[in-house]
Design a protein around this motif. Structure first.
Motif, PDB file in Angstrom:
ATOM      1  N   ALA A  62       0.771  -1.264  -0.034  1.00 58.86           N
ATOM      2  CA  ALA A  62       0.141  -0.069   0.078  1.00 58.86           C
ATOM      3  C   ALA A  62       0.791   1.260  -0.056  1.00 58.86           C
ATOM      4  O   ALA A  62       1.876   1.077   0.433  1.00 58.86           O
ATOM      5  CB  ALA A  62      -0.895   0.101   1.218  1.00 58.86           C
TER       6      ALA A  62
ATOM      7  N   ILE B  54       0.775   5.833   0.091  1.00 57.82           N
ATOM      8  CA  ILE B  54      -0.274   6.982   0.449  1.00 57.82           C
ATOM      9  C   ILE B  54       0.654   8.315  -0.161  1.00 57.82           C
ATOM     10  O   ILE B  54       1.628   8.362   0.293  1.00 57.82           O
ATOM     11  CB  ILE B  54      -0.906   6.982   1.541  1.00 57.82           C
ATOM     12  CG1 ILE B  54      -1.904   7.853   1.990  1.00 57.82           C
ATOM     13  CG2 ILE B  54       0.088   6.930   2.846  1.00 57.82           C
ATOM     14  CD1 ILE B  54      -2.721   7.918   3.208  1.00 57.82           C
TER      15      ILE B  54
ATOM     16  N   THR C   4      -4.130   7.032  -2.156  1.00 54.60           N
ATOM     17  CA  THR C   4      -3.861   5.704  -1.752  1.00 54.60           C
ATOM     18  C   THR C   4      -3.856   4.879  -2.943  1.00 54.60           C
ATOM     19  O   THR C   4      -4.513   4.922  -3.950  1.00 54.60           O
ATOM     20  CB  THR C   4      -4.887   5.041  -0.826  1.00 54.60           C
ATOM     21  OG1 THR C   4      -6.181   4.970  -1.198  1.00 54.60           O
ATOM     22  CG2 THR C   4      -4.690   5.848   0.425  1.00 54.60           C
TER      23      THR C   4
ATOM     24  N   TYR D 105      -3.146   0.423  -3.317  1.00 54.41           N
ATOM     25  CA  TYR D 105      -3.294  -1.131  -2.681  1.00 54.41           C
ATOM     26  C   TYR D 105      -3.056  -2.183  -3.692  1.00 54.41           C
ATOM     27  O   TYR D 105      -3.468  -2.094  -4.888  1.00 54.41           O
ATOM     28  CB  TYR D 105      -4.716  -1.384  -1.745  1.00 54.41           C
ATOM     29  CG  TYR D 105      -4.848  -0.401  -0.573  1.00 54.41           C
ATOM     30  CD1 TYR D 105      -4.627  -0.597   0.532  1.00 54.41           C
ATOM     31  CD2 TYR D 105      -5.759   0.625  -0.771  1.00 54.41           C
ATOM     32  CE1 TYR D 105      -4.799   0.270   1.472  1.00 54.41           C
ATOM     33  CE2 TYR D 105      -6.097   1.575   0.308  1.00 54.41           C
ATOM     34  CZ  TYR D 105      -5.586   1.281   1.122  1.00 54.41           C
ATOM     35  OH  TYR D 105      -5.778   2.208   2.418  1.00 54.41           O
TER      36      TYR D 105
ATOM     37  N   SER E 277      -2.656   4.865   6.185  1.00 52.73           N
ATOM     38  CA  SER E 277      -3.105   6.294   6.679  1.00 52.73           C
ATOM     39  C   SER E 277      -1.805   6.922   6.819  1.00 52.73           C
ATOM     40  O   SER E 277      -0.683   6.445   7.023  1.00 52.73           O
ATOM     41  CB  SER E 277      -3.981   6.338   7.870  1.00 52.73           C
ATOM     42  OG  SER E 277      -3.364   5.878   8.972  1.00 52.73           O
TER      43      SER E 277
END
Length: 121
Positions: free
Chosen positions: A49, A51, A57, A59, A70
């Motif tokens: 993942a 960000i 984001t 994945y 996050s």
């Protein structure tokens, strides 16, 4: 110089949850993006993942719906909430940061030391 420190790995039973943390420190002018990669025995390292500092984001298909990434920009820290863990999630998880360290490129990669996640009954 920039350092990434990971925490939160461990042993968990199938179906369980873990939360990984990665804090960046040092000569950080700005962060472009942070992410998590993993490497299982006998396999290549893969993106789990990622960000951006703005919150966009990405994945891997294998973790969509189970993992949540996050970022806390004020703390230069990225988190990975992992739910419904399965044995195939077993790997060393590495934190990555794409950031500006004051150098001319404005985009440099840094890596954490890795943290072991083992999913087993």
């Amino acid at each position: 110089q920039v350092q990434l420190v990971e925490s939160g790995g461990g042993l968990v039973q199938p179906g369980g949850s873990l939360r990984l943390s990665c804090a960046a420190s040092g000569s950080i002018f700005s962060i472009n993006a942070m992410g998590w990669y993993r490497q299982a025995p006998g396999k290549q390292r893969e993106l789990v993942a990622a960000i951006t500092s703005g919150g966009s984001t990405n994945y891997a298909d294998s973790v969509k719906g189970r993992f949540t990434i996050s970022i806390d920009n004020a703390k230069n820290t990225v988190y990975l909430q992992m739910k419904s863990l399965q044995p195939e999630d077993t790997a060393v998880y590495y934190c990555n940061a794409d950031l500006w360290d004051g150098g001319p490129s404005m985009s440099d990669d840094y890596w954490g030391q890795g943290t072991q996640v083992t999913v087993s009954s």
